[in-house]
Design an enzyme around this catalytic site. Structure first.
Site, PDB file in Angstrom:
ATOM      1  CE  LYS A 200      -1.743   2.748   3.025  1.00 31.30           C
ATOM      2  NZ  LYS A 200      -1.738   4.039   2.249  1.00 31.30           N
ATOM      3  CB  CYS A 310      12.578   8.958   9.234  1.00 35.89           C
ATOM      4  SG  CYS A 310      13.654   7.885   8.260  1.00 35.89           S
ATOM      5  CD  GLU A 407       9.664  11.970  12.425  1.00 34.49           C
ATOM      6  OE1 GLU A 407      10.609  11.504  11.765  1.00 34.49           O
ATOM      7  OE2 GLU A 407       8.645  11.327  12.694  1.00 34.49           O
TER       8      GLU A 407
END
Length: 509
Positions: A200, A310, A407
């Site tokens: 996905k 990230c 983050e």
């Protein structure tokens, strides 16, 4: 809603018809199941937007529970009855090498499509995403025929052997920041090991995944061995995580969603998971570091890919004796970054991926100002269309400010001051995340002490954002578990089986 510029003007709404970009029309917008492009069973579609303009690129088939189930059934049939897991490792590797060849032959179109859908500069799409993806495939393809078990002489008249076997059907849920690379990281290892896979892609960036599925089929990957189901996380993603006939699931994305993936996997068939999650990584600049080099590295650590990475250097720790000098040079460097149309030569900084990320980043900038950090440069949106945000720098940042703990996934640099290495190590480790860290110093003893003390999956010394397909990558703590790249990635898509049998003089012989 359309995005807003800093002066409050509404952006134009998405166009009513698909845009066909000059030179490279969008070819694939349907689900890819059992080797064919098909409509969603429900007939539903969702919009994929151009983040540079906010306009519609394409209407993409939207997978839901029924479509995921259909894809899983195709993957299961391909694994149980098809040729893929029964091919030799050499043959699977040969097909994956052909897949890499096809990516190279179509690299311009793939890069163009990536920039349209994601917004990153075209240079990055081609020379980082596509080229890196090709290297990743070739690395894994080369390992496909080299995985071996062991033999054991048991205590008694018995012999033992161990063998690696594919899990069966793998589910993969990938993010939007590096769509090509993330698709390849998950599919290449899974396929090389002999699994079938259901992928996905992120709803923000589905187009390159569908294009690569077509190339994989052309390369010789059998029907059903690779399936791509664009859709939304709470429906399509959740269906993959909870599906009783998926044997393992891999997820790359936020820590919050990673927790949901684990819960769904545990509550269904207790399938194993691998998670590569968020980070708030420390970049440490010691007083003996070359200042110009440090600014260059710090700039790349945070503003690369518009901060949507990230491993971004989300906490820039600078030793107090060089703090002011570093800050002044960092401001100067950030102001020179070229922002604009990601298709134009020389542009370094494109838009955030969508309106949600655009607003989230601006909210964090406001929180930094509200909590007392000094906004030194940037902090605003750019232009009257699209999701552009200026490279932004805060100084006088404290460890407990939101811009230093969360983050952000946007172009916001937080600069913190430190005195001693021992103090710094404690502060750098004081995070729920543990993905990467970096230190810039000429003292090798300092570098090694830092590297051995940080609770992270990767430590860079006097560099940043250096990756290689042969080096394992993954996190500690709430940055996840499991490793990508190289042999570690291949073995993570296989199970280890022990087989014991009697020798001639055994009473069981």
């Amino acid at each position: 809603m359309a995005p807003h510029s800093k002066d409050g003007h509404d952006m134009h709404a998405a166009a009513a018809t698909n845009i066909q970009p000059a030179g490279f029309p969008i070819k694939y917008t349907k689900l890819f199941i059992d080797g064919e492009f098909v409509d969603a069973i429900s007939g539903k579609t969702f919009q994929s937007l151009n983040p540079s303009t906010g306009e519609l690129l394409a209407s993409v088939a939207e997978a839901d529970v029924a479509d995921v189930d259909k894809a899983v059934k195709a993957a299961r049939k391909a694994f149980e009855e098809g040729p893929w897991p029964r091919l030799s490792g050499y043959e699977r590797g040969r097909i994956l090498h052909k897949f890499a060849d096809l990516l190279e032959q179509n690299e311009d179109e793939l890069a163009h499509l990536e920039t349209l859908d994601n917004g990153k500069p075209l240079f990055n799409s081609k020379y980082m995403d596509v080229v890196t993806g090709v290297k990743c495939i070739r690395m894994i393809a080369g390992w496909a025929d080299k995985v071996t078990g062991q033999t054991f002489k048991l205590d008694g008249p018995y012999q033992g052997i161990s063998v690696y076997e594919p899990y069966g059907v793998i589910g993969a849920i990938i993010p939007w920041n590096f769509p090509i690379i993330m698709f390849i990281v998950k599919t290449a290892s899974s396929l090389a090991a002999g699994n079938s896979i259901v992928v996905k892609p992120a709803e923000q960036t589905p187009l390159t995944a569908l294009y690569m599925a077509a190339l994989a089929k052309q390369a010789g990957v059998p029907n059903g061995a690779l399936n791509v189901v664009p859709g939304f996380g709470p429906i399509a993603g959740a269906s993959i995580a909870s599906h009783m006939d998926i044997d393992k699931v891999g997820f790359i994305g936020s820590t919050q969603v990673g927790r949901l993936i684990m819960e769904a996997a545990a509550k269904s068939n207790l399938k194993p998971v691998s998670l590569e999650l968020g980070g708030k990584s420390p970049l440490v600049i010691c007083e003996d570091a070359d200042l110009d080099t440090a600014v260059e590295i710090a700039n790349g650590s945070l503003f690369f890919n518009m901060g949507q990475c990230c491993t971004a250097g989300g906490r820039t720790f600078v030793q107090e004796s060089i703090y002011e000098a570093f800050v002044n040079k960092a401001i100067e460097k950030a102001k020179k970054i070229v922002i604009g149309d990601p298709f134009k030569a020389g542009v370094e900084h494109g838009p955030q991926v969508d309106e949600k990320q655009f607003k989230k980043t601006l909210d964090y900038i406001e929180s930094g100002k509200a909590e007392g950090a000094r906004l030194l440069t940037g902090g605003h949106s750019v232009g009257k269309q699209g999701y552009f945000i200026e490279p932004t720098i805060f100084s006088d940042v404290k460890d407990d400010m939101k811009i230093a703990t969360d983050e952000i996934f946007g172009p916001v640099m937080s600069i913190l001051k430190f005195k001693t290495l021992d103090e710094l190590i404690k502060r750098a480790n004081d995070s729920k995340y543990g993905l990467v860290a970096s230190i810039l110093t000429k003292d090798i003893d300092v570098a090694h002490k830092f590297a051995r003390s940080l609770r992270v999956g990767t430590v860079w010394i006097n560099c940043y954002h250096v990756y290689d397909q042969s080096v394992p990558f993954g996190g500690y703590k709430m940055s996840g578990f499991g490793r990508e790249n190289g042999l570690a990635s291949l073995l993570s898509h296989m199970q280890l089986k022990s087989i014991i049998y009697p020798l001639k003089d055994s009473p069981w012989h």
